[in-house]
Design an enzyme around this catalytic site. Structure first.
Site, mmCIF file in Angstrom:
data_model
loop_
_atom_site.group_PDB
_atom_site.id
_atom_site.type_symbol
_atom_site.label_atom_id
_atom_site.label_comp_id
_atom_site.label_asym_id
_atom_site.label_seq_id
_atom_site.Cartn_x
_atom_site.Cartn_y
_atom_site.Cartn_z
ATOM 1 N N GLU A 96 21.992 -4.869 -4.364
ATOM 2 C CA GLU A 96 20.990 -4.659 -5.418
ATOM 3 C C GLU A 96 21.504 -3.555 -6.562
ATOM 4 O O GLU A 96 22.407 -2.706 -6.002
ATOM 5 C CB GLU A 96 19.735 -4.380 -5.098
ATOM 6 C CG GLU A 96 19.023 -5.486 -4.273
ATOM 7 C CD GLU A 96 18.018 -5.231 -3.283
ATOM 8 O OE1 GLU A 96 17.656 -3.927 -2.775
ATOM 9 O OE2 GLU A 96 16.873 -6.188 -3.234
ATOM 10 N N CYS A 109 21.953 2.492 -11.409
ATOM 11 C CA CYS A 109 22.338 2.673 -10.246
ATOM 12 C C CYS A 109 22.842 1.689 -9.466
ATOM 13 O O CYS A 109 22.487 0.627 -9.127
ATOM 14 C CB CYS A 109 20.990 3.237 -9.397
ATOM 15 S SG CYS A 109 21.038 3.404 -7.748
ATOM 16 N N CYS A 116 24.274 -0.299 5.274
ATOM 17 C CA CYS A 116 24.794 1.355 5.458
ATOM 18 C C CYS A 116 24.871 1.655 6.808
ATOM 19 O O CYS A 116 24.007 1.185 7.700
ATOM 20 C CB CYS A 116 24.128 2.128 4.654
ATOM 21 S SG CYS A 116 24.537 3.782 4.570
ATOM 22 N N CYS A 120 19.836 7.122 7.599
ATOM 23 C CA CYS A 120 18.868 8.014 7.567
ATOM 24 C C CYS A 120 17.369 7.620 7.711
ATOM 25 O O CYS A 120 17.161 6.528 7.046
ATOM 26 C CB CYS A 120 19.143 8.481 5.837
ATOM 27 S SG CYS A 120 20.771 8.939 5.403
ATOM 28 N N CYS A 123 15.076 6.107 4.661
ATOM 29 C CA CYS A 123 15.641 5.361 3.809
ATOM 30 C C CYS A 123 15.409 3.803 4.109
ATOM 31 O O CYS A 123 16.094 3.492 5.233
ATOM 32 C CB CYS A 123 17.106 5.828 3.381
ATOM 33 S SG CYS A 123 18.106 4.278 2.432
ATOM 34 N N GLY A 168 24.459 2.136 0.308
ATOM 35 C CA GLY A 168 25.531 2.390 1.062
ATOM 36 C C GLY A 168 26.011 3.840 0.723
ATOM 37 O O GLY A 168 25.380 4.649 -0.021
ATOM 38 N N GLU A 169 27.055 4.200 1.547
ATOM 39 C CA GLU A 169 27.397 5.738 1.323
ATOM 40 C C GLU A 169 28.953 5.515 0.871
ATOM 41 O O GLU A 169 30.084 5.066 1.272
ATOM 42 C CB GLU A 169 27.812 6.178 2.891
ATOM 43 C CG GLU A 169 28.683 7.374 2.963
ATOM 44 C CD GLU A 169 28.439 8.613 2.222
ATOM 45 O OE1 GLU A 169 27.038 9.033 2.019
ATOM 46 O OE2 GLU A 169 29.340 9.157 1.043
ATOM 47 N N SER A 200 27.342 9.809 -5.188
ATOM 48 C CA SER A 200 26.293 10.660 -4.343
ATOM 49 C C SER A 200 26.897 10.480 -2.840
ATOM 50 O O SER A 200 27.669 9.427 -2.402
ATOM 51 C CB SER A 200 25.181 9.810 -4.346
ATOM 52 O OG SER A 200 24.109 10.380 -3.206
ATOM 53 N N SER A 222 23.278 14.442 -1.011
ATOM 54 C CA SER A 222 21.982 13.932 -0.457
ATOM 55 C C SER A 222 21.893 15.101 0.723
ATOM 56 O O SER A 222 22.110 14.822 1.895
ATOM 57 C CB SER A 222 21.932 12.715 0.158
ATOM 58 O OG SER A 222 22.362 11.700 -1.148
ATOM 59 N N LEU A 223 21.145 16.125 0.357
ATOM 60 C CA LEU A 223 20.864 17.072 1.600
ATOM 61 C C LEU A 223 19.688 16.882 2.373
ATOM 62 O O LEU A 223 19.734 16.766 3.663
ATOM 63 C CB LEU A 223 20.938 18.566 0.870
ATOM 64 C CG LEU A 223 20.869 19.454 1.919
ATOM 65 C CD1 LEU A 223 22.366 19.825 2.739
ATOM 66 C CD2 LEU A 223 21.078 21.169 1.102
ATOM 67 N N HIS A 224 18.413 16.810 1.560
ATOM 68 C CA HIS A 224 17.324 16.579 2.317
ATOM 69 C C HIS A 224 16.657 17.391 3.555
ATOM 70 O O HIS A 224 15.504 17.234 3.869
ATOM 71 C CB HIS A 224 17.211 14.939 2.712
ATOM 72 C CG HIS A 224 17.836 14.097 1.651
ATOM 73 N ND1 HIS A 224 17.046 13.974 0.451
ATOM 74 C CD2 HIS A 224 18.752 13.060 1.938
ATOM 75 C CE1 HIS A 224 17.563 12.959 -0.384
ATOM 76 N NE2 HIS A 224 18.659 12.364 0.359
ATOM 77 N N ASN A 298 9.397 7.642 -1.829
ATOM 78 C CA ASN A 298 8.712 6.030 -1.796
ATOM 79 C C ASN A 298 8.645 5.398 -0.648
ATOM 80 O O ASN A 298 9.702 4.972 -0.015
ATOM 81 C CB ASN A 298 9.744 5.473 -2.800
ATOM 82 C CG ASN A 298 10.005 6.205 -4.019
ATOM 83 O OD1 ASN A 298 8.923 6.455 -4.806
ATOM 84 N ND2 ASN A 298 11.206 6.602 -4.162
ATOM 85 N N CYS A 341 14.523 5.071 -5.135
ATOM 86 C CA CYS A 341 15.317 5.656 -4.441
ATOM 87 C C CYS A 341 14.959 5.321 -2.976
ATOM 88 O O CYS A 341 13.880 5.502 -2.293
ATOM 89 C CB CYS A 341 15.209 7.276 -4.491
ATOM 90 S SG CYS A 341 16.223 7.897 -5.483
#
Ligand code: SF4
Length: 358
Positions: A96, A109, A116, A120, A123, A168-169, A200, A222-224, A298, A341
């Site tokens: 996507e 994006c 992935c 996480c 996600c 993905g990473e 990212s 991406s710390l979060h 989201n 996101c």
């Protein structure tokens, strides 16, 4: 056979010089320029459109280079103008790509993997196991297809920024990401500068420093979470590369690159949105040049996390600002089409299930 969008300019030049051993250096450069510009400036993806090239050259190019591209399997347009394309790759895998227009600029994006490995917890993509790394051409073609769809060729740019923040990473697909960025940055082609591209990462430490030297774009982390306990619980990768380790490498990146790093932080109600979390995050931010993007969570079907209230989000933001840091709140975009996101996955999974039922 190599795909055209897997080649950087020098690769193409090499192929042309291998095919036409009798051409002198000047003519090789001239032909390479022509073909490169047809493809990346005019959006001519079928060699038949390379109108002023002799038939003999076209024929040989088609024998050496594959011009296949992913197909658009589905397209959704959100009420806010966000567009999400579901692309079918040549091997039938699905990815996507999301176009996010705002008042004075627009961002694309793009995805770097199918699925992935990082899982996480907040996600949706992370629920889908890793299927494969995307090749450079599968990455570059996401941009080309978006440009095609937006009818951007030869006109004013409708895509200003590219962010590697889709499925993905990226740093687990380092070489292909690097190659795709070389192609994006070519000023005779797509012409995106380092300041128009953001990669990212969830903190794959060994590749952060490598990226500073070999890629050189903006970096988003991406710390979060503001401490290892919370991060361990929502991002399993933290058990391998913990916060201290990631900070050390971000400091090196900022020194090498000379730019602030974007910290991405999705606010999860009662998980990482307390005042204490904001204070801890401020301390982390004091350690290297950075700015913070707070992201509204989201939700997606079946997820246990909830969105932080507007009041709590403001409190959190004001504490960080109080320490002198730059903070922005990223508005949720395209959530009605699950294009926001952390939501990428549903359409491709649904698509797969439908195929299995046929
Ligand atoms: S947030 Fe990024 S790294 Fe984490 S699971 Fe989702 S796609 Fe993978």
């Amino acid at each position: 056979m190599v795909n055209f969008a897997d080649l950087n300019y020098l690769d193409l030049k090499q192929i042309i010089s291998n095919i036409f051993l009798n051409l002198d250096k000047k003519k090789i450069s001239m032909r390479t320029n022509q073909i490169w510009k047809f493809y990346y400036q005019k959006g001519y993806f079928d060699p038949k459109l390379f109108s002023n090239l002799p038939e003999e050259i076209l024929q040989k190019l088609k024998e050496e280079i594959n011009f296949d591209r992913p197909k658009i399997k589905n397209k959704q347009i959100s009420n806010d103008g966000t567009i999400k394309w579901l692309l079918e790759l040549n091997d039938k895998n699905l990815v996507e790509t999301v176009y996010i227009p705002s008042d004075n600029h627009a961002t694309l994006c793009i995805s770097s993997q199918v699925g992935c490995t990082l899982n996480c917890k907040f996600c949706h993509t992370g629920v889908q196991p890793l299927v494969k790394n995307l090749s450079a051409h599968e990455i570059v073609n996401q941009i080309l297809i978006a440009k095609d769809e937006l009818k951007e060729w030869d006109k004013e740019k409708k895509i200003n920024n590219i962010v590697y923040m889709g499925m993905g990473e990226p740093f687990y697909n380092f070489e292909n990401i690097k190659k795709s960025i070389e192609i994006l940055k070519d000023m005779n082609g797509l012409g995106f500068s380092n300041k128009r591209i953001t990669v990212s990462t969830s903190g794959i430490s060994p590749n952060i420093k490598k990226a500073a030297k070999e890629i050189g774009t903006y970096l988003a982390l991406s710390l979060h979470a503001p401490n290892n306990k919370i991060r361990d619980s929502i991002m399993p990768i933290n058990k391998k590369y913990n916060i201290e380790d990631v900070i050390k490498h971000c400091k090196e990146y900022a020194i090498e690159n000379g730019e602030k790093i974007f910290i991405e932080y999705v606010l999860l109600k009662d998980v990482n949105d307390s005042e204490e979390c904001a204070k801890q995050l401020s301390k982390i931010m004091s350690q290297f040049p950075c700015k913070l993007n707070l992201i509204q969570f989201n939700p997606w079907p079946g997820v246990k996390y909830k969105t932080s209230s507007t009041e709590q989000t403001s409190k959190f933001m004001n504490i960080i600002k109080g320490y002198g840091h730059i903070v922005t709140i990223r508005k949720s975009r395209g959530d009605d089409i699950l294009g926001a996101c952390g939501q990428l996955k549903t359409a491709s999974e649904r698509e797969k299930r439908l195929t299995l039922l046929k």
